[in-house]
Design a protein around this motif. Structure first.
Motif, PDB file in Angstrom:
ATOM      1  N   UNK A   1       1.006  -1.249  -0.062  1.00 46.08           N
ATOM      2  CA  UNK A   1       0.122   0.030   0.013  1.00 46.08           C
ATOM      3  C   UNK A   1       0.945   1.315  -0.051  1.00 46.08           C
ATOM      4  N   UNK A   2       1.966   1.251   0.817  1.00 41.56           N
ATOM      5  CA  UNK A   2       2.644   2.413   0.817  1.00 41.56           C
ATOM      6  C   UNK A   2       3.361   2.532  -0.456  1.00 41.56           C
ATOM      7  N   UNK A   3       4.040   1.751  -1.023  1.00 44.28           N
ATOM      8  CA  UNK A   3       4.573   1.565  -2.441  1.00 44.28           C
ATOM      9  C   UNK A   3       3.509   2.427  -3.346  1.00 44.28           C
ATOM     10  N   UNK A   4       2.432   1.686  -3.557  1.00 41.30           N
ATOM     11  CA  UNK A   4       1.615   2.466  -4.444  1.00 41.30           C
ATOM     12  C   UNK A   4       1.010   3.761  -4.134  1.00 41.30           C
ATOM     13  N   UNK A   5       0.861   4.315  -3.053  1.00 46.34           N
ATOM     14  CA  UNK A   5       0.473   5.557  -2.385  1.00 46.34           C
ATOM     15  C   UNK A   5       1.653   6.621  -2.729  1.00 46.34           C
ATOM     16  N   UNK A   6       2.732   6.105  -2.405  1.00 50.03           N
ATOM     17  CA  UNK A   6       4.181   6.881  -2.440  1.00 50.03           C
ATOM     18  C   UNK A   6       4.062   7.387  -4.001  1.00 50.03           C
ATOM     19  N   UNK A   7       4.111   6.506  -4.987  1.00 50.09           N
ATOM     20  CA  UNK A   7       4.293   6.587  -6.142  1.00 50.09           C
ATOM     21  C   UNK A   7       3.305   7.376  -6.787  1.00 50.09           C
ATOM     22  N   UNK A   8       2.051   7.349  -6.479  1.00 52.62           N
ATOM     23  CA  UNK A   8       0.936   8.354  -6.681  1.00 52.62           C
ATOM     24  C   UNK A   8       1.405   9.814  -6.387  1.00 52.62           C
ATOM     25  N   UNK A   9       1.593   9.850  -4.964  1.00 46.66           N
ATOM     26  CA  UNK A   9       1.918  11.321  -4.593  1.00 46.66           C
ATOM     27  C   UNK A   9       3.333  11.877  -5.296  1.00 46.66           C
ATOM     28  N   UNK A  10       4.083  10.994  -5.496  1.00 49.18           N
ATOM     29  CA  UNK A  10       5.463  11.647  -6.410  1.00 49.18           C
ATOM     30  C   UNK A  10       5.066  12.046  -7.589  1.00 49.18           C
ATOM     31  N   UNK A  11       4.066  11.354  -8.381  1.00 49.13           N
ATOM     32  CA  UNK A  11       3.556  11.676  -9.554  1.00 49.13           C
ATOM     33  C   UNK A  11       3.059  13.229  -9.653  1.00 49.13           C
ATOM     34  N   UNK A  12       2.471  13.659  -8.412  1.00 45.18           N
ATOM     35  CA  UNK A  12       1.808  14.778  -8.356  1.00 45.18           C
ATOM     36  C   UNK A  12       2.725  15.952  -8.144  1.00 45.18           C
ATOM     37  N   UNK A  13       3.822  15.638  -7.565  1.00 41.26           N
ATOM     38  CA  UNK A  13       4.740  16.860  -7.519  1.00 41.26           C
ATOM     39  C   UNK A  13       5.853  16.849  -8.453  1.00 41.26           C
ATOM     40  N   UNK A  14       6.147  15.903  -9.570  1.00 44.08           N
ATOM     41  CA  UNK A  14       7.345  15.940 -10.414  1.00 44.08           C
ATOM     42  C   UNK A  14       6.769  16.756 -11.541  1.00 44.08           C
ATOM     43  N   UNK A  15       5.598  17.140 -11.580  1.00 43.75           N
ATOM     44  CA  UNK A  15       5.180  17.957 -12.693  1.00 43.75           C
ATOM     45  C   UNK A  15       5.803  19.623 -12.515  1.00 43.75           C
ATOM     46  N   UNK A  16       6.069  19.557 -10.995  1.00 47.45           N
ATOM     47  CA  UNK A  16       6.820  21.068 -10.608  1.00 47.45           C
ATOM     48  C   UNK A  16       8.198  20.731 -10.519  1.00 47.45           C
ATOM     49  N   UNK A  17       8.673  19.793 -10.037  1.00 43.99           N
ATOM     50  CA  UNK A  17       9.991  19.308  -9.798  1.00 43.99           C
ATOM     51  C   UNK A  17      10.479  17.860 -10.245  1.00 43.99           C
ATOM     52  N   UNK A  18      10.983  18.008 -11.491  1.00 43.44           N
ATOM     53  CA  UNK A  18      10.929  16.748 -12.066  1.00 43.44           C
ATOM     54  C   UNK A  18      12.092  16.005 -11.534  1.00 43.44           C
ATOM     55  N   UNK A  19      13.110  16.657 -10.876  1.00 46.50           N
ATOM     56  CA  UNK A  19      14.225  15.783 -10.476  1.00 46.50           C
ATOM     57  C   UNK A  19      13.960  15.371  -8.896  1.00 46.50           C
ATOM     58  N   UNK A  20      12.746  15.552  -8.352  1.00 53.22           N
ATOM     59  CA  UNK A  20      12.444  15.199  -6.895  1.00 53.22           C
ATOM     60  C   UNK A  20      12.099  13.620  -6.833  1.00 53.22           C
ATOM     61  N   UNK A  21      12.609  13.131  -5.894  1.00 53.56           N
ATOM     62  CA  UNK A  21      12.332  11.784  -6.021  1.00 53.56           C
ATOM     63  C   UNK A  21      11.707  11.174  -4.647  1.00 53.56           C
ATOM     64  N   UNK A  22      11.188  10.247  -4.587  1.00 55.74           N
ATOM     65  CA  UNK A  22      10.304   9.635  -3.246  1.00 55.74           C
ATOM     66  C   UNK A  22      11.130   8.440  -2.755  1.00 55.74           C
ATOM     67  N   UNK A  23      11.347   8.317  -1.542  1.00 53.86           N
ATOM     68  CA  UNK A  23      11.953   7.269  -0.875  1.00 53.86           C
ATOM     69  C   UNK A  23      10.947   6.305  -0.053  1.00 53.86           C
ATOM     70  N   UNK A  24      10.863   5.163  -0.028  1.00 53.90           N
ATOM     71  CA  UNK A  24      10.187   4.195   0.482  1.00 53.90           C
ATOM     72  C   UNK A  24      10.826   3.032   1.459  1.00 53.90           C
ATOM     73  N   UNK A  25      10.470   2.866   2.362  1.00 52.08           N
ATOM     74  CA  UNK A  25      11.162   1.861   3.400  1.00 52.08           C
ATOM     75  C   UNK A  25      10.572   0.493   3.022  1.00 52.08           C
ATOM     76  N   UNK A  26      11.446  -0.647   2.896  1.00 51.69           N
ATOM     77  CA  UNK A  26      10.881  -1.951   2.737  1.00 51.69           C
ATOM     78  C   UNK A  26      11.423  -3.004   3.696  1.00 51.69           C
ATOM     79  N   UNK A  27      10.408  -3.409   4.089  1.00 48.96           N
ATOM     80  CA  UNK A  27      11.014  -4.785   5.436  1.00 48.96           C
ATOM     81  C   UNK A  27      11.532  -5.733   4.686  1.00 48.96           C
ATOM     82  N   UNK A  28      12.241  -6.518   5.557  1.00 49.42           N
ATOM     83  CA  UNK A  28      13.208  -7.655   5.360  1.00 49.42           C
ATOM     84  C   UNK A  28      12.301  -8.875   4.775  1.00 49.42           C
ATOM     85  N   UNK A  29      10.990  -9.101   5.395  1.00 51.16           N
ATOM     86  CA  UNK A  29      10.084  -9.891   4.858  1.00 51.16           C
ATOM     87  C   UNK A  29       9.561  -9.753   3.384  1.00 51.16           C
TER      88      UNK A  29
END
Length: 758
Positions: free
Chosen positions: A575-603
Motif C-alpha cells: 500500500x505504501x509503495x503504491x500511495x508513495x508513487x501516486x503522490x510523487x507523480x503529483x509533484x514531479x510536474x513541478x520538480x522533475x528531479x525530486x524523488x520519493x523514498x520508501x522503506x521496505x521490510x526484510x520480509x
C-alpha cells in the motif's frame, strides 16, 4: 563371530553354492522320476503295486526331509526353525510310511495301528508348528493361538459335513474300530493346516504358495482315501496313493526358492487382511449346522462322531471369541494409550493434559499451570537435523521428570512446548518448581556441544476467578511465557493483571491492524530530504501513519513491529509503495528531479513478487522508475540470500534506486558494499546527534562519507536537528540532509508547498 570368520563363512557358502545347486537339482529330478514311475506303475496295475507305492512315498518323503535340512542351512535365522520343523514333518512322514509298510507286509491288511496314527499326527503337529514360524505368522502367543483356533474351527466344522457327504447311507462302512474311525479325522486335520497356512500366507514369498499346493493335494488325497475306505473300495497300491509322494515332492520343490531379501515386517506395519480371510474360520460353520440336521438318524439320534465334533466346535468357537474379546480389550487399551500419550517422549500429550486440567477445575481444586518453551530449539533442528532434535526433546523430558519428581503432572503439548499441572495445595510452589526446571535444563559440566542444550522460558498462571475455563488459564500461562522470553529467556514469569491487560491490548491492536489497510485508516506523511549546499528539497521519505478510530494517531514505532511479527508488513508495504508513487507523480510536474523514498521490510525483500509490486506501482502512477528509492536496512541485506541480491540487481537494472538505511547500526560488512547494488547511504541519526560533543562520532560520519565516495554512493545525514549539526555534516561533505532542521513529516500539501519554495 569375528568379522573375518563371517567373511570366510560367506565365502564358503558362495563356493559351495554351485555344487549344492547341482545336487539339489539332481535330487529333485530323481524324486520327480520316482513319483512319475510310481504313477505309471499304479495306473497300469502292475504287480507289487502296494510295495511300489510304499517305497515311492518313503523315498520321496526322505528326500524332502533332506532338502528341508539343506534349506535350513541356507536361509537366515528367522526362517531356520520353519525349515527344520518341515524337515521333521517329512521325516515323520517317511517313518510313518516305513512302519505302515512293515505292518502291512507282516499283517497283510491295512495297518491302521495306534503307532502309525500317532506318527502321522505328530507330523501334523510339527507341520503346524512350521507354519506358525513362517514369515508372516503372528509373533505373539495370543496371535498364534488365534490362528490355530481358526484352523481347528474349520476342521471341526467339516466333520458333520464330511459325515453327510462321505459316510451317511454307507451301510458297508466299518466304523466300529476306534483307530479306523480316528483315520477319518485326517481330512479335518489337513483342512485345519490349510486354514492356518491361508491365515499366515505371504504372497511375495513363493515357497508358502507351493507348500499350500502340497497341503491341498494331501487334503484331497486323504478325503479320497476316506471316501474309498468307508465304502470298502480302497486297497494298498490304489492310484490315489500317488498323491502323497506328489505332495512331498512339492515340499521339496519349495526349498529351491531363494531366501527373502529382508526379514518380515512388523505386524503393526503389515496391511490389513482381506475380509474373506477374516471370515474364513466362520464360513463353514453354517454348513456344519445344516449337516448336523441332515445327519440325524431316523431314530432321532445324532451320530457320536458328529455330536462330539459339534461340541468341540462350540468350545473352539467360544475360546476363539474369548481371544477376540481379549484382543479387542488390549487394542482399546493401546489406542487409549496412543490417544493420550506423546509417542516421542512417553509423556501425556495435550489431550490428556487438558483432560486432567478440566477435571481439576470441575473439582474446584486450586491449580497452577507452568508452560515451558525451549529457546533456540529451531536452531538445533536446523543445525543438527530433526533426529538430533528428537533426541534432545527426549532428554529434556527425562530431565523434567527428575526435576518435578511427582510434584506435578508433566505433558508435552507439541513441538518444543511442555506443560506442568501443579496442585495449588501441594508442598511445592509453582515458582519453586519453575526454578527447579530451569536448573535441571542447564548444561551439565560433562555435557558435549552446548548448542544441544537450549534454555527454556516458563510462564506461570494460577487459577482464579478471572478464568472462565481451562483455555483462559492456558492463555495466561502463554502470556507469561512470552514475557519470560522478552525478559531475556532462561527465566520464568507469573501472569499478572498488567501482563494480561497488555497482551489483550496487543491482540486487539493486531486485530485492528488487519482491518486498517482495507478500511483506509493508514495515511502517508512525507519528510523532505534537502541539498545541503542550496537548501533545495531534492527528495522526500514516505512515512506511514495509522489514524486509529479509537486510539487516535499512532506512530510507526507503535504498530510496525507488530506488523513485522504477524506478517502484515507485506500488505502495508504494498500500500505504501503504491500511495508513495501516486503522490510523487503529483509533484514531479513541478520538480522533475525530486524523488520519493520508501522503506521496505526484510520480509518483503525476500518475496519473489517484490519486483512485480514495484513495477506495477510505478506504471499505474505514471512515475519513472528512477524517481523511486527503496530504503533497506543493513540487517535485511546481510541476512539476504543470493536470490535477494539478484532481485536487487534486477531492480537497479529497471532504474529503481537502492538506499542502505541506518548505516552503521547493523551488521556493517564492507564486503557487502561490493555486492549490493546500492546508490546511497543514510548515516544513522545516532551518529549525527553526537556530532556536537563526540569526536569519535564526527570521525565516524567523516569516514562513512569518504567510504561512500569511494563506492560512488551519495550520502544522506539523518536526524539533523540543530544548526551546528547542519554545519558539521556540510563541512564533512555530506550531500543531502534529513531531519527537523529542514522540516518535520507532514502531509502531501505541505510538501508540495516546500517544493514550490525551494
Amino acid at each position: 563371530m569375528p568379522p573375518h570368520d563371517l567373511e570366510q563363512a560367506a565365502a564358503r557358502r558362495r563356493a559351495g553354492a554351485p555344487a549344492s545347486a547341482r545336487t539339489g537339482r539332481g535330487g529333485l529330478v530323481v524324486a520327480g522320476a520316482v513319483v512319475l514311475g510310481e504313477a505309471l506303475w499304479l495306473v497300469a496295475e502292475l504287480p507289487a503295486a502296494a510295495l511300489v507305492s510304499d517305497v515311492g512315498a518313503l523315498l520321496v518323503a526322505g528326500w524332502a526331509a533332506l532338502a528341508c535340512l539343506g534349506a535350513a542351512r541356507r536361509h537366515p535365522a528367522t526362517l531356520r526353525r520353519f525349515w527344520l520343523l518341515l524337515a521333521a514333518t517329512m521325516a515323520l512322514a517317511a517313518l510313518g510310511r516305513a512302519v505302515w509298510t512293515v505292518d502291512r507286509l507282516l499283517g497283510g491288511d491295512l495297518p491302521h495301528t495306534p503307532l502309525v496314527g500317532a506318527i502321522f499326527i505328530a507330523g501334523i503337529l510339527t507341520g503346524t508348528g512350521a507354519l506358525l514360524c513362517s514369515l508372516a505368522a503372528p509373533r505373539t502367543a495370543v496371535g498364534r493361538a488365534r490362528t490355530v483356533l481358526d484352523g481347528v474351527i474349520v476342521g471341526l466344522a467339516l466333520v458333520p459335513i464330511g459325515w453327510v457327504v462321505v459316510v451317511r447311507d454307507v451301510a458297508a462302512a466299518d466304523l466300529a474300530d476306534p483307530v479306523r474311525t480316528l483315520g477319518l479325522l485326517f481330512p479335518m486335520l489337513d483342512l485345519m493346516q490349510l486354514t492356518i497356512l491361508v491365515a499366515v500366507a505371504r504372497p511375495a514369498w513363493r515357497p508358502i504358495t507351493v507348500i499350500g499346493a502340497s497341503l491341498t493335494l494331501r487334503a484331497v488325497a486323504d478325503t479320497g482315501y476316506v471316501s474309498l475306505a468307508v465304502r470298502g473300495d480302497y486297497f494298498s497300491g490304489h492310484p490315489i496313493d500317488v498323491c502323497w509322494p506328489l505332495s512331498y515332492l512339492l515340499v521339496g520343490l519349495a526349498t529351491r526358492y531363494p531366501p527373502p531379501e529382508c526379514d518380515h515386517a512388523d505386524e503393526a506395519e503389515s496391511p490389513l487382511p482381506p475380509w474373506w480371510r477374516v471370515a474364513l474360520p466362520y464360513l463353514p460353520v453354517g454348513g456344519a449346522i445344516v449337516a448336523v440336521v441332515l445327519a440325524r438318524q431316523p431314530t432321532g439320534q445324532t451320530p457320536h462322531l458328529v455330536f462330539f465334533g459339534m461340541m468341540a466346535l462350540l468350545a473352539a468357537l467360544a475360546l476363539r471369541q474369548g481371544l477376540a474379546a481379549n484382543e479387542n480389550l488390549r487394542l482399546v487399551v493401546r489406542l487409549r494409550r496412543l490417544a493420550y500419550a506423546d509417542q516421542l517422549t512417553g509423556l501425556p500429550n495435550r489431550l490428556m493434559f487438558n483432560r486432567k486440567l478440566r477435571a481439576a477445575l470441575r473439582d474446584r481444586r486450586p491449580v497452577a499451570v507452568l508452560l515451558l518453551d525451549l529457546d533456540g530449539f529451531k536452531q538445533v533442528n536446523d543445525r543438527f537435523g530433526h533426529a538430533t532434535g528428537d533426541s534432545l526433546l527426549t532428554g529434556v523430558a527425562d530431565r523434567m521428570r527428575t526435576a518435578v519428581d511427582g510434584d506435578g503432572t508433566i505433558a508435552r503439548l507439541g513441538g518444543d512446548e511442555f506443560a506442568v499441572l501443579v496442585d495449588g495445595d501441594g508442598p511445592v510452589s509453582p515458582e519453586r518448581l519453575a526454578e527447579r526446571l530451569l536448573a535441571a535444563l542447564e548444561p551439565a559440566d560433562d555435557d558435549g556441544d552446548l548448542g544441544l542444550h537450549p534454555s527454556a522460558s516458563i510462564g506461570i498462571a494460577e487459577y482464579g476467578p478471572q478464568h472462565a475455563s481451562h483455555t483462559d488459564l492456558l492463555r495466561d500461562a502463554d502470556i507469561a511465557m512470552y514475557a519470560a522470553k522478552a525478559a531475556g529467556k532462561s527465566a520464568y514469569r507469573t501472569c499478572t493483571p498488567a501482563l494480561r491487560e497488555s497482551a489483550v491490548t496487543r491482540a486487539e491492536l493486531i486485530a485492528d491492524l488487519r482491518r486498517a489497510v482495507d478500511e483506509g485508516q493508514l495515511h502517508l506523511e512525507f519528510q523532505p530530504i534537502v541539498d545541503l549546499a542550496t537548501g533545495a528539497v531534492r527528495s522526500a521519505e514516505a512515512l506511514v501513519r495509522w489514524r486509529h478510530p479509537r486510539l487516535g494517531l499512532l506512530s510507526p514505532a507503535r504498530f510496525l513491529p507488530l506488523a513485522e511479527e504477524t506478517g502484515l508488513i507485506v500488505p502495508i508495504d504494498r500500500w505504501v509503495i503504491h500511495e508513495a508513487c501516486r503522490a510523487a507523480a503529483t509533484w514531479r510536474d513541478r520538480r522533475t528531479e525530486a524523488t520519493v523514498a520508501v522503506n521496505i521490510a526484510a520480509a518483503h525483500l525476500r518475496r519473489p513478487d517484490l519486483i512485480a509490486t514495484v513495477t506495477a506501482a510505478t506504471a499505474s502512477a505514471g512515475l519513472a522508475p528512477r524517481a523511486l528509492t527503496l530504503e533497506l536496512t543493513e540487517s535485511a541485506l546481510i541476512d539476504g540470500s543470493e536470490a535477494v541480491l539478484d532481485r536487487l540487481r534486477q531492480l537497479r537494472e529497471l532504474g529503481i534506486r537502492i538506499s542502505i538505511d541506518d548505516f552503521g547500526t547493523g551488521y556493517s560488512a564492507l564486503s557487502y558494499l561490493h555486492r549490493i547494488p546500492a546508490t546511497e547511504l543514510k548515516i544513522d541519526r545516532s551518529f549525527v546527534a553526537r556530532l556536537d560533543t563526540d569526536a569519535r562520532a564526527y570521525a565516524t560520519v567523516e569516514m562513512v562519507t569518504r567510504l561512500a565516495g569511494a563506492f560512488e554512493l551519495s550520502v544522506v545525514a539523518e536526524g539533523v536537528e540543530t544548526e551546528r549539526q547542519h554545519a558539521a555534516v556540510a563541512a564533512i561533505g555530506c550531500v543531502h540532509g534529513q531531519g527537523y532542521r529542514y522540516g518535520r513529516p507532514a502531509g502531501l500539501a505541505q510538501l508540495r508547498t516546500a517544493l514550490a519554495r525551494s
